[in-house]
Design a protein around this motif. Structure first.
Motif, PDB file in Angstrom:
ATOM      1  N   PHE B 259       4.618  -2.654  -9.710  1.00  0.00           N
ATOM      2  CA  PHE B 259       5.158  -2.622  -8.347  1.00  0.00           C
ATOM      3  C   PHE B 259       5.018  -1.225  -7.752  1.00  0.00           C
ATOM      4  CE2 PHE B 259       9.082  -1.128  -6.212  1.00  0.00           C
ATOM      5  CZ  PHE B 259       8.763  -1.576  -4.947  1.00  0.00           C
ATOM      6  N   ALA B 260       5.371  -0.210  -8.543  1.00  0.00           N
ATOM      7  CA  ALA B 260       5.325   1.157  -8.037  1.00  0.00           C
ATOM      8  C   ALA B 260       3.900   1.543  -7.651  1.00  0.00           C
ATOM      9  CB  ALA B 260       5.869   2.125  -9.083  1.00  0.00           C
ATOM     10  N   ARG B 261       2.965   1.115  -8.480  1.00  0.00           N
ATOM     11  CA  ARG B 261       1.564   1.452  -8.214  1.00  0.00           C
ATOM     12  C   ARG B 261       1.083   0.794  -6.916  1.00  0.00           C
ATOM     13  NH1 ARG B 261      -1.691   0.559 -13.230  1.00  0.00           N
ATOM     14  NH2 ARG B 261      -0.878   2.604 -13.756  1.00  0.00           N
ATOM     15  N   MET B 262       1.456  -0.473  -6.776  1.00  0.00           N
ATOM     16  CA  MET B 262       1.020  -1.216  -5.599  1.00  0.00           C
ATOM     17  C   MET B 262       1.632  -0.633  -4.323  1.00  0.00           C
ATOM     18  SD  MET B 262       1.388  -5.288  -5.199  1.00  0.00           S
ATOM     19  CE  MET B 262       1.057  -6.077  -3.641  1.00  0.00           C
ATOM     20  N   HIS B 263       2.891  -0.295  -4.432  1.00  0.00           N
ATOM     21  CA  HIS B 263       3.585   0.271  -3.278  1.00  0.00           C
ATOM     22  C   HIS B 263       2.960   1.625  -2.913  1.00  0.00           C
ATOM     23  CE1 HIS B 263       6.805   1.245  -0.502  1.00  0.00           C
ATOM     24  NE2 HIS B 263       6.976   2.398  -1.147  1.00  0.00           N
ATOM     25  N   ALA B 264       2.677   2.414  -3.937  1.00  0.00           N
ATOM     26  CA  ALA B 264       2.108   3.740  -3.697  1.00  0.00           C
ATOM     27  C   ALA B 264       0.748   3.627  -3.017  1.00  0.00           C
ATOM     28  CB  ALA B 264       1.979   4.504  -5.009  1.00  0.00           C
ATOM     29  N   GLU B 265      -0.021   2.633  -3.450  1.00  0.00           N
ATOM     30  CA  GLU B 265      -1.331   2.415  -2.853  1.00  0.00           C
ATOM     31  C   GLU B 265      -1.203   2.084  -1.363  1.00  0.00           C
ATOM     32  OE1 GLU B 265      -4.204  -0.887  -4.160  1.00  0.00           O
ATOM     33  OE2 GLU B 265      -3.968   0.436  -5.909  1.00  0.00           O
ATOM     34  N   LEU B 266      -0.190   1.288  -1.095  1.00  0.00           N
ATOM     35  CA  LEU B 266       0.026   0.833   0.278  1.00  0.00           C
ATOM     36  C   LEU B 266       0.397   1.979   1.211  1.00  0.00           C
ATOM     37  CD1 LEU B 266      -0.039  -2.072   1.389  1.00  0.00           C
ATOM     38  CD2 LEU B 266       2.447  -2.084   1.243  1.00  0.00           C
ATOM     39  N   ILE B 267       1.154   2.918   0.698  1.00  0.00           N
ATOM     40  CA  ILE B 267       1.644   3.979   1.582  1.00  0.00           C
ATOM     41  C   ILE B 267       0.878   5.290   1.383  1.00  0.00           C
ATOM     42  CG2 ILE B 267       3.965   3.019   1.769  1.00  0.00           C
ATOM     43  CD1 ILE B 267       4.824   5.338  -0.148  1.00  0.00           C
ATOM     44  N   GLN B 268      -0.351   5.144   0.906  1.00  0.00           N
ATOM     45  CA  GLN B 268      -1.167   6.335   0.720  1.00  0.00           C
ATOM     46  C   GLN B 268      -1.507   6.984   2.064  1.00  0.00           C
ATOM     47  OE1 GLN B 268      -4.777   5.420  -1.378  1.00  0.00           O
ATOM     48  NE2 GLN B 268      -4.059   6.733  -3.053  1.00  0.00           N
ATOM     49  N   PRO B 269      -1.326   8.281   2.158  1.00  0.00           N
ATOM     50  CA  PRO B 269      -1.677   8.933   3.420  1.00  0.00           C
ATOM     51  C   PRO B 269      -3.183   9.007   3.599  1.00  0.00           C
ATOM     52  CG  PRO B 269      -0.940  10.570   1.827  1.00  0.00           C
ATOM     53  CD  PRO B 269      -0.770   9.222   1.184  1.00  0.00           C
ATOM     54  N   ALA B 270      -3.617   9.058   4.834  1.00  0.00           N
ATOM     55  CA  ALA B 270      -5.051   9.150   5.124  1.00  0.00           C
ATOM     56  C   ALA B 270      -5.288  10.358   6.004  1.00  0.00           C
ATOM     57  CB  ALA B 270      -5.515   7.883   5.828  1.00  0.00           C
ATOM     58  N   ARG B 271      -6.420  10.982   5.799  1.00  0.00           N
ATOM     59  CA  ARG B 271      -6.669  12.211   6.555  1.00  0.00           C
ATOM     60  C   ARG B 271      -7.092  11.933   7.988  1.00  0.00           C
ATOM     61  NH1 ARG B 271      -9.535  17.091   3.865  1.00  0.00           N
ATOM     62  NH2 ARG B 271      -7.537  17.961   3.277  1.00  0.00           N
ATOM     63  N   THR B 272      -7.733  10.810   8.200  1.00  0.00           N
ATOM     64  CA  THR B 272      -8.307  10.616   9.529  1.00  0.00           C
ATOM     65  C   THR B 272      -7.605   9.552  10.369  1.00  0.00           C
ATOM     66  OG1 THR B 272      -9.887   9.098   8.566  1.00  0.00           O
ATOM     67  CG2 THR B 272     -10.597  11.365   8.841  1.00  0.00           C
ATOM     68  N   HIS B 273      -6.560   9.005   9.856  1.00  0.00           N
ATOM     69  CA  HIS B 273      -5.751   8.132  10.699  1.00  0.00           C
ATOM     70  C   HIS B 273      -4.335   8.083  10.131  1.00  0.00           C
ATOM     71  CE1 HIS B 273      -7.332   5.361   7.595  1.00  0.00           C
ATOM     72  NE2 HIS B 273      -6.112   4.899   7.636  1.00  0.00           N
ATOM     73  N   VAL B 274      -3.460   7.450  10.892  1.00  0.00           N
ATOM     74  CA  VAL B 274      -2.085   7.364  10.433  1.00  0.00           C
ATOM     75  C   VAL B 274      -1.902   6.061   9.686  1.00  0.00           C
ATOM     76  CG1 VAL B 274       0.273   7.052  11.199  1.00  0.00           C
ATOM     77  CG2 VAL B 274      -1.143   8.829  12.216  1.00  0.00           C
ATOM     78  N   ASN B 275      -1.322   6.123   8.515  1.00  0.00           N
ATOM     79  CA  ASN B 275      -1.019   4.903   7.775  1.00  0.00           C
ATOM     80  C   ASN B 275       0.276   4.317   8.335  1.00  0.00           C
ATOM     81  OD1 ASN B 275      -0.084   3.010   5.991  1.00  0.00           O
ATOM     82  ND2 ASN B 275      -0.727   4.124   4.158  1.00  0.00           N
ATOM     83  N   PRO B 276       0.183   3.146   9.000  1.00  0.00           N
ATOM     84  CA  PRO B 276       1.376   2.602   9.660  1.00  0.00           C
ATOM     85  C   PRO B 276       2.482   2.239   8.677  1.00  0.00           C
ATOM     86  CG  PRO B 276      -0.425   1.010   9.701  1.00  0.00           C
ATOM     87  CD  PRO B 276      -0.986   2.290   9.177  1.00  0.00           C
ATOM     88  N   TYR B 277       2.096   1.835   7.464  1.00  0.00           N
ATOM     89  CA  TYR B 277       3.092   1.476   6.461  1.00  0.00           C
ATOM     90  C   TYR B 277       3.939   2.700   6.108  1.00  0.00           C
ATOM     91  CZ  TYR B 277       0.087  -2.594   5.728  1.00  0.00           C
ATOM     92  OH  TYR B 277      -0.652  -3.720   5.909  1.00  0.00           O
ATOM     93  N   LEU B 278       3.246   3.802   5.888  1.00  0.00           N
ATOM     94  CA  LEU B 278       3.912   5.029   5.481  1.00  0.00           C
ATOM     95  C   LEU B 278       4.765   5.597   6.609  1.00  0.00           C
ATOM     96  CD1 LEU B 278       4.382   7.440   3.622  1.00  0.00           C
ATOM     97  CD2 LEU B 278       2.191   8.375   4.365  1.00  0.00           C
ATOM     98  N   LEU B 279       4.153   5.735   7.786  1.00  0.00           N
ATOM     99  CA  LEU B 279       4.868   6.342   8.901  1.00  0.00           C
ATOM    100  C   LEU B 279       6.080   5.495   9.280  1.00  0.00           C
ATOM    101  CD1 LEU B 279       5.069   8.514  11.074  1.00  0.00           C
ATOM    102  CD2 LEU B 279       3.498   7.189  12.475  1.00  0.00           C
ATOM    103  N   GLY B 280       5.859   4.183   9.402  1.00  0.00           N
ATOM    104  CA  GLY B 280       6.949   3.295   9.791  1.00  0.00           C
ATOM    105  C   GLY B 280       8.080   3.306   8.766  1.00  0.00           C
TER     106      GLY B 280
END
Lengths: 379, 428
Positions: B259-280
């Protein structure tokens, strides 16, 4: 409050909408490629690629146009995952390649590059080409071999098992023994489809690919000649089983080369085009007697021939035309302009089996291919 | 126990936890489907949507990204009542539980967020019916005809008015009265953002089937609009809840790691756009911390992305998330500013009007010749001119008369016009 829910697993195998629209999209890509063949086939990256590679082709006409912002002028926001400072580069873009605005991988900019194989491209291009004026020569009737499944036998390769006939046999056997119906297959029921080789007569053709590799042939001229020969070779090899291609490179002297050498080597020195025509005639006389072969010769040069050689060149070219079905001469007009070109001299040749044309731009390679290889023959 | 029965029990447990936390979602329909179905739902936005090659193009891209493991879709959920959620066939048990928790929160968001209030909840059926009609039109009027017309309509599908009186036009949709022939089109009293609706109401020479196609695309655009307008807060909400719910479940060690791995993958930051999952997610967590759990529900009800970020993105969050503004310099994209206000304002500017240029119908009887005059409300970013020049003829195809678009290039007002033939440009 109770919340209801269901969990289920359906059979989605008939849901093919995505596939169908994907197919439609691919059709549009193919059409776009077909419409832009002239531009595409002389792309540098295609000519230098190996045969099985996929090439990326920018396709304009299937973009989804809309009112949108100029992506280059928009500021964007990103996350700092490893620590960046003001001025750091977060994304790059390849500088434009051969042609104007090339699509790069950059944030948020919609680009579209169709990926096609050389094979697919060839198919589209070759739909329109044919070897002109092909006559059957009497003796050396070469044949192309094919196979046809025309026979059924009791022995064969499992992959060729004729299931329908095998089951029919089983029914027949059971019926004869008074136990009608199907009770399994026994070895004696097995029937296999079997092929027989078929010979299709086809005429033999020889293509003489002749290219000027002298010092005055710059990178552009060579690229044009290479593009033409690249497609010509692919075309001939794909369409006919029995086409021989001989590669001749020349400057002041001509010599026979391998295909690889022909496309990769560059030389220097002056130009004496008569040399290559003489060599061509020798090769024809010694190895490919015209009464047995259809002969096609194509010569590419920048036309910058030694003036003193022009008369001899015309004389030899006329000889070559006499033994050939078609002689094509393509003159590539580079950035330098010559007043006295070989093409002007060649005007003296009136035989309709001699065709000359000028190529000034990359996209005219396509025109050359279509002029030389068109299905309706001339003269 | 079969996978299906297992999943059913898991979902039941997750629903109970969600209920305990106060989530209130639509009745749920979970469907398990093969990856290819997920790609196609992703491409179409809805399983039952009409066919068009552009969806095929998206399908191919999604499939390719998936095949190359560039991205992964675990689920797809649609805004309907009951709410359909599609789970990937080969999901593991942990994946399915995370996804179930995630989509429950989406469903709660669909049900309560004010921006979704006007959306029809039977859109699955509506779209299926529309798709059937379009298929019939293809049969009757020819595929090329219908496809070409759709190309033109889809080119301006973003130009609707999500805040206007949404479905008024629909009533006079197919078969509705054609404007009296010869009568000059009334110029709108006020500029009208609803370009599709304007063409539907005032376009002359449109066949019934064409008016129907415009109405279909317009309805679907309005239906999808709130989803694009709430991408960050909706994904943030779903992520916030799957985290809470999964942490309340009794997971063993291996499951916890997965679960932790999957969640971390989902909220990975990106350099060239905003990750909506993470920001939200981070904004919601911050709201909870600062204003309490009640506030979180209020924000979920009231906000779209623009108001969400304008009200709740703080200097501290920008700092913690390492957000920055970058722009193009030469051939490269470079970090420009790190000031939190610049970050917030750039985000909001890019999200405004769902990221589309704001274009209004200014006049439907320009030159007193029934020409269409559109105006781009310039806010500092120029339009893509080659695209504009290709789109204007498509608008012309719908309107049937000359069309104009006013915008700004190099700080000068400019009008692009299309009379048929070639697009011309004139500085004002």
């Amino acid at each position: 409050m109770t919340t209801r829910f269901t969990v289920c697993r359906e059979d989605w195998s008939l849901h093919r909408k995505g596939r169908l629209d994907q197919q439609r999209h691919r059709e549009k890509v193919r059409q776009a490629i077909r419409d832009n063949l002239a531009d595409i086939i002389s792309e540098e990256q295609i000519i230098v690629s190996d045969e099985n590679r996929l090439v990326k082709i920018p396709v304009r006409s299937i973009r989804e146009f809309r009112f949108r912002f100029d992506g280059h002028k928009q500021k964007r926001v990103g996350h700092d995952d490893r620590g960046v400072a003001v001025g750091d580069v977060v994304a790059g873009e390849r500088p434009p390649l051969l042609r104007g605005k090339s699509a790069g991988r950059e944030p948020g900019v919609d680009y579209y590059e169709a990926e096609v194989s050389i094979e697919e491209l060839s198919e589209l291009l070759f739909e329109e080409l044919d070897l002109p004026d092909l006559r059957e020569k009497t003796e050396s009737q070469l044949v192309s071999e094919g196979v046809e499944f025309r026979d059924v036998r009791r022995h064969g390769v499992t992959g060729n098992l004729d299931r329908r006939r095998t089951i029919m046999e089983a029914f027949r056997r059971n019926a004869l023994r008074g136990r009608p119906g199907f009770h399994g297959v026994s070895p004696e029921d097995l029937r296999y489809r079997t092929w027989v080789p078929v010979h299709r007569p086809e005429s033999a053709a020889l293509v003489l690919a002749m290219m000027d590799t002298s010092g005055s042939m710059g990178p552009f001229e060579k690229h044009i000649a290479r593009s033409f020969f690249f497609w010509m070779v692919r075309f001939l090899r794909s369409k006919y089983d029995n086409v021989e291609i001989v590669f001749l490179a020349h400057h002041t002297e001509a010599r026979e080369t391998t295909q690889e050498e022909f496309f990769s080597r560059g030389e220097s020195g002056g130009t004496r085009c008569s040399s290559v025509y003489r060599l061509a005639l020798d090769i024809v006389r010694e190895r490919y007697p015209p009464e047995h072969h259809n002969i096609y010769a194509f010569h590419f040069s920048d036309g910058d021939n030694l003036t003193s050689d022009n008369d001899l060149c015309v004389a030899l070219a006329e000889k070559l035309v006499k033994v050939s079905n078609l002689v094509g001469y393509g003159e590539i007009e580079g950035p330098y302009y010559y007043t006295s070109t070989l093409r002007a001299t060649f005007r003296r040749i009136t035989d309709p089996r001699f065709v000359s044309l000028v190529i000034r731009d990359k996209d005219e390679v396509y025109k050359a291919l279509r002029t030389f290889f068109r299905s309706s023959a001339r003269g | 126990m079969s996978d299906l029965a297992q999943l059913e029990r898991d979902v039941e447990e997750i629903l109970a936890v969600a209920r305990w936390y106060g989530l209130d979602h639509f009745e749920m329909r979970f469907e398990i489907c093969p990856p290819e179905m997920l790609y196609s739902f992703g491409a179409y936005g809805m399983p039952s949507r009409f066919a068009h090659w552009s969806f095929g193009k998206a399908f191919q891209r999604i499939k390719m990204e998936h095949d190359h493991q560039l991205s992964r879709i675990y689920e797809m959920v649609i805004n309907t009542d009951p709410c359909y959620a599609f789970l990937l066939r080969n999901n593991t048990r942990v994946q399915n539980r995370l996804v179930a928790a995630h989509v429950l929160a989406h469903s709660d968001f669909f049900k309560h967020n004010i921006h979704f209030a006007g959306t029809p909840r039977n859109m699955l059926e509506t779209m299926a019916a529309s798709a059937r009609r379009i298929r019939d039109y293809e049969r009757v009027y020819g595929r090329e005809q219908v496809e070409g017309f759709l190309d033109a309509v889809l080119a301006i599908q973003e130009h609707v008015d999500p805040h206007g009186y949404r479905f008024a036009v629909r009533e006079r949709g197919p078969g509705g009265p054609e404007p009296a022939a010869g009568a000059g089109v009334q110029a709108p009293l006020l500029p009208d953002k609803d370009l599709l609706g304007f063409i539907l109401r005032h376009g002359r020479g449109l066949a019934d089937w064409q008016r129907d196609v415009i109405a279909i695309v317009r309805d679907e655009a309005l239906y999808f609009w709130p989803q694009f307008a709430t991408k960050i807060c909706n994904e943030g909400w779903a992520t916030y809840w799957h985290l809470k719910i999964m942490r309340s479940l009794d997971l063993n060690e291996a499951e916890t790691i997965e679960f932790a791995r999957m969640h971390a993958e989902l909220i990975q930051p990106a350099r060239t756009h905003v990750n909506p999952y993470l920001l939200g997610l981070r904004v919601f967590m911050d709201i909870e911390q600062r204003f309490g759990e009640e506030a979180v529900f209020e924000v979920r009800t009231a906000c779209d992305d623009v108001s969400f970020l304008r009200s709740y993105l703080t200097a501290e969050l920008v700092q913690e998330l390492g957000l920055y503004v970058f722009r193009r310099i030469g051939y490269e994209w470079r970090v420009g500013e790190r000031d939190w206000r610049a970050v917030r304002d750039t985000l909001i500017q890019n999200l405004f009007n769902c990221g589309h240029p704001y274009i209004m119908v200014e006049n439907g009887d320009f030159h007193r010749q029934g020409e269409l005059y559109l105006k781009h409300y310039y806010e500092g970013v120029e339009l893509d001119v080659p695209y504009l020049e290709k789109t204007l003829p498509l608008v012309h195809r719908l309107w049937g008369r000359p069309v104009h678009l006013e915008t700004v290039l190099d700080d000068k007002a400019v009008v692009f016009s299309f009379y048929g033939g070639k697009v011309s440009k004139r500085f004002l």
